[in-house]
Design an enzyme around this catalytic site. Structure first.
Site, PDB file in Angstrom:
ATOM      1  N   TYR A 151       0.851  -1.188   0.000  1.00 11.04           N
ATOM      2  CA  TYR A 151       0.000   0.000   0.000  1.00 11.04           C
ATOM      3  C   TYR A 151       0.882   1.231   0.000  1.00 11.04           C
ATOM      4  O   TYR A 151       1.854   1.307   0.748  1.00 11.04           O
ATOM      5  CB  TYR A 151      -0.894   0.003   1.249  1.00 11.04           C
ATOM      6  CG  TYR A 151      -1.758   1.231   1.399  1.00 11.04           C
ATOM      7  CD1 TYR A 151      -2.797   1.501   0.509  1.00 11.04           C
ATOM      8  CD2 TYR A 151      -1.557   2.132   2.447  1.00 11.04           C
ATOM      9  CE1 TYR A 151      -3.601   2.620   0.656  1.00 11.04           C
ATOM     10  CE2 TYR A 151      -2.355   3.256   2.603  1.00 11.04           C
ATOM     11  CZ  TYR A 151      -3.381   3.493   1.707  1.00 11.04           C
ATOM     12  OH  TYR A 151      -4.170   4.618   1.857  1.00 11.04           O
ATOM     13  N   ASP A 246       9.211   2.592  -0.317  1.00  9.21           N
ATOM     14  CA  ASP A 246       8.190   3.291   0.445  1.00  9.21           C
ATOM     15  C   ASP A 246       8.427   2.943   1.913  1.00  9.21           C
ATOM     16  O   ASP A 246       8.013   1.889   2.393  1.00  9.21           O
ATOM     17  CB  ASP A 246       6.788   2.860  -0.009  1.00  9.21           C
ATOM     18  CG  ASP A 246       5.698   3.582   0.779  1.00  9.21           C
ATOM     19  OD1 ASP A 246       6.009   4.210   1.807  1.00  9.21           O
ATOM     20  OD2 ASP A 246       4.528   3.504   0.355  1.00  9.21           O
ATOM     21  N   LYS A 274       4.624   9.166   8.614  1.00  9.95           N
ATOM     22  CA  LYS A 274       4.440   8.606   9.967  1.00  9.95           C
ATOM     23  C   LYS A 274       5.502   9.094  10.958  1.00  9.95           C
ATOM     24  O   LYS A 274       5.429  10.235  11.385  1.00  9.95           O
ATOM     25  CB  LYS A 274       4.324   7.087   9.875  1.00  9.95           C
ATOM     26  CG  LYS A 274       3.058   6.732   9.049  1.00  9.95           C
ATOM     27  CD  LYS A 274       2.674   5.296   8.935  1.00  9.95           C
ATOM     28  CE  LYS A 274       1.323   5.213   8.225  1.00  9.95           C
ATOM     29  NZ  LYS A 274       1.224   4.247   7.152  1.00  9.95           N
TER      30      LYS A 274
HETATM   31  C1  LIG Z   1       0.568   4.761   5.791  1.00  7.86           C
HETATM   32  C2  LIG Z   1       1.257   4.466   4.541  1.00  7.86           C
HETATM   33  C3  LIG Z   1       1.148   5.314   3.427  1.00  7.86           C
HETATM   34  C4  LIG Z   1       0.199   6.473   3.381  1.00  7.86           C
HETATM   35  O1  LIG Z   1       0.494   7.469   4.300  1.00  7.86           O
HETATM   36  P1  LIG Z   1      -0.664   8.525   4.693  1.00  7.86           P
HETATM   37  O2  LIG Z   1       0.025   9.452   5.637  1.00  7.86           O
HETATM   38  O3  LIG Z   1      -1.760   7.716   5.296  1.00  7.86           O
HETATM   39  O4  LIG Z   1      -1.086   9.194   3.444  1.00  7.86           O
HETATM   40  C5  LIG Z   1       1.937   5.052   2.324  1.00  7.86           C
HETATM   41  N1  LIG Z   1       2.764   4.004   2.306  1.00  7.86           N
HETATM   42  C6  LIG Z   1       2.883   3.167   3.351  1.00  7.86           C
HETATM   43  C7  LIG Z   1       3.846   2.038   3.280  1.00  7.86           C
HETATM   44  C8  LIG Z   1       2.121   3.362   4.493  1.00  7.86           C
HETATM   45  O5  LIG Z   1       2.208   2.496   5.500  1.00  7.86           O
END
Ligand SMILES: *Cc1c(COP(=O)(O)O)cnc(C)c1O
Length: 438
Positions: A151, A246, A274
């Protein structure tokens, strides 16, 4: 799960009623509903501190959601709160540069080897979106290869559900995402290098980037198998594609210098979120100076943000990363997670509940399965969902807050002390008994 959950309680239920009238499903992000665990009102939170969150009904829970990742220091860390309060008193946002942005950028570049230059954004989604635009602009290619079950936020081009297994051309994973937007999205199987090699064999000189979660944390917690990340690095090098990690979830959580340091594989571009914002809405994209200068104003790839580099987010990020940098936070967490994992495994065995726990740094995941290892999305999906739901509600009733989905990872913080672990294990004893009863 037929009996109603004892928790959260009537105040959460009343707020949920109101919330549903004024916002779809009563939540501002679908990951917060209890729809995946039988429905009903989620706990509405009043406050949190250390390892615990408190709902509006007065229940306290040992928290393993941690705002879905950012709270590695624990909730309401005094240094973070003080930094934000001090900055708030000076004004909220200026639309002009501040020293805070410089300080956080220097910290990130100092901590993460592959990053020489960084652009602040406002969420992980924005970081992922910027990363692919940057990769496309830098390489002059259009195709992006991603993995089923990974994701990257709700970026149109990455909201692709290819099912498990077969490599296919992207099919929109959501109404509202036109086919044309995902025509250049390829989907491969996580932890399966052959599926990536196939994509490169078919489209090698069209692929701008391979986008991967170095530990998959949005299909529970699935670390890379031996050689997977190294293999991606080699395939990208062979074909002139950029490797994008990511690390929105794994950054500063799997290791103080991010998952790339833990696994010893260097990406070209890193997306952060995060933890980098310490609980504030912050994301960041980082890479070598050469790649980053493809972005405006030095380069032609446009990217901007009215509130990017927001002073409160920068203050919280600095206060968080500066505590993580020396390694003490991760050193404190590791033995606690050891105790938690071995305690959970022992209690599951005692109750005859098949359980596999996987972990990486300060994240972990519980799999209700006989398999000793789970490496792919289809294996995650094959785990016992009913067992998870029973476990989730029993844990909640016994004062432990897990994410309301078997596809979310769990997060531990520095504030999870021996007492919090013991409380968790006592709750788990009852919860595994509930699972065993069926
Ligand atoms: C949480 C997450 C996102 C999205 O971040 P948001 O701050 O919710 O837009 C993208 N990539 C990964 C791997 C994530 O865990």
């Amino acid at each position: 799960m037929s009996e109603p959950a004892a928790r959260p309680g009537p105040r959460s239920a009343a707020l949920f009623e109101r919330a549903r009238r004024f916002t779809p499903g009563g939540v501002n992000s679908p990951a917060r509903t209890f729809d995946g665990v039988g429905g009903g009102a989620p706990a509405f939170i009043d406050r949190a501190s250390g390892a615990r969150i408190h709902d509006v009904d007065g229940n306290a829970y040992v928290d393993y959601v941690g705002s879905f990742g950012p709270m590695i220091l624990g909730h309401a860390d005094p240094a973070v709160i003080e930094a934000v309060q001090k900055q708030a008193a000076k004004g909220l946002s200026f639309g002009a540069p501040t020293g805070l942005e410089v300080e956080l950028a220097e910290l990130i570049c100092d901590m993460v080897d592959s990053i020489e230059s960084v652009r602040m954004v406002n969420s992980g989604t924005e970081a992922a979106m910027t990363a692919i635009r940057l990769a496309r602009g830098h390489t002059g290619r259009n195709k992006i290869l991603k993995f089923a079950g990974n994701y990257h936020g709700h970026v149109d081009a990455l909201l692709v559900n290819a099912g498990s297994g077969a490599l296919t051309l992207g099919i929109p994973g959501s109404p509202g995402v036109p086919q044309s937007v995902v025509d250049d999205t390829l989907v491969a199987t996580y932890n399966d290098l052959d599926s990536v090699a196939e994509a490169f064999a078919a489209h090698g000189d069209e692929i701008a980037a391979v986008m991967v979660e170095p530990v998959a944390g949005n299909m529970n917690c699935v670390p890379p198998v031996e050689g997977f990340l190294e293999g991606l690095r080699a395939l990208c090098d062979d074909h002139g594609a950029l490797l994008v990690f990511d690390e929105v979830m794994t950054g500063f959580r799997v290791h103080p210098a991010c998952a790339q340091a833990h696994f010893g594989v260097t990406p070209d571009v890193t997306a952060l979120g995060k933890i980098v914002g310490g609980g504030m809405p912050v994301g960041a994209v980082g890479a070598s100076r050469r790649v980053m200068e493809t972005l405006a104003p030095t380069g032609p790839v446009y990217q901007a943000g009215t509130l990017s580099g927001h002073p409160l987010g920068m203050a919280a990020g600095i206060a968080t990363l500066s505590q993580i940098r020396g390694g003490a936070v991760h050193a404190a967490i590791e033995p606690r997670l050891d105790a938690l994992v071995s305690g959970l495994e022992a209690r599951a065995r005692r109750h005859g509940v098949p359980l596999t726990v996987q972990r990486a740094g300060a994240m972990f995941g519980l799999f209700f399965t006989d398999a000793s290892r789970v490496t792919r999305f289809d294996e995650v999906a094959a785990c016992d969902g009913a067992a998870f739901r029973r476990f989730f509600h029993a844990m909640l009733d016994h004062g432990v807050y897990l994410a309301p989905s078997p596809f979310e990872a769990a997060f531990i913080s520095r504030a999870h002390d021996e007492e919090a672990i013991e409380e968790t294990l006592n709750a788990a004893d009852a919860a595994f008994a509930a699972v065993a009863r069926g």
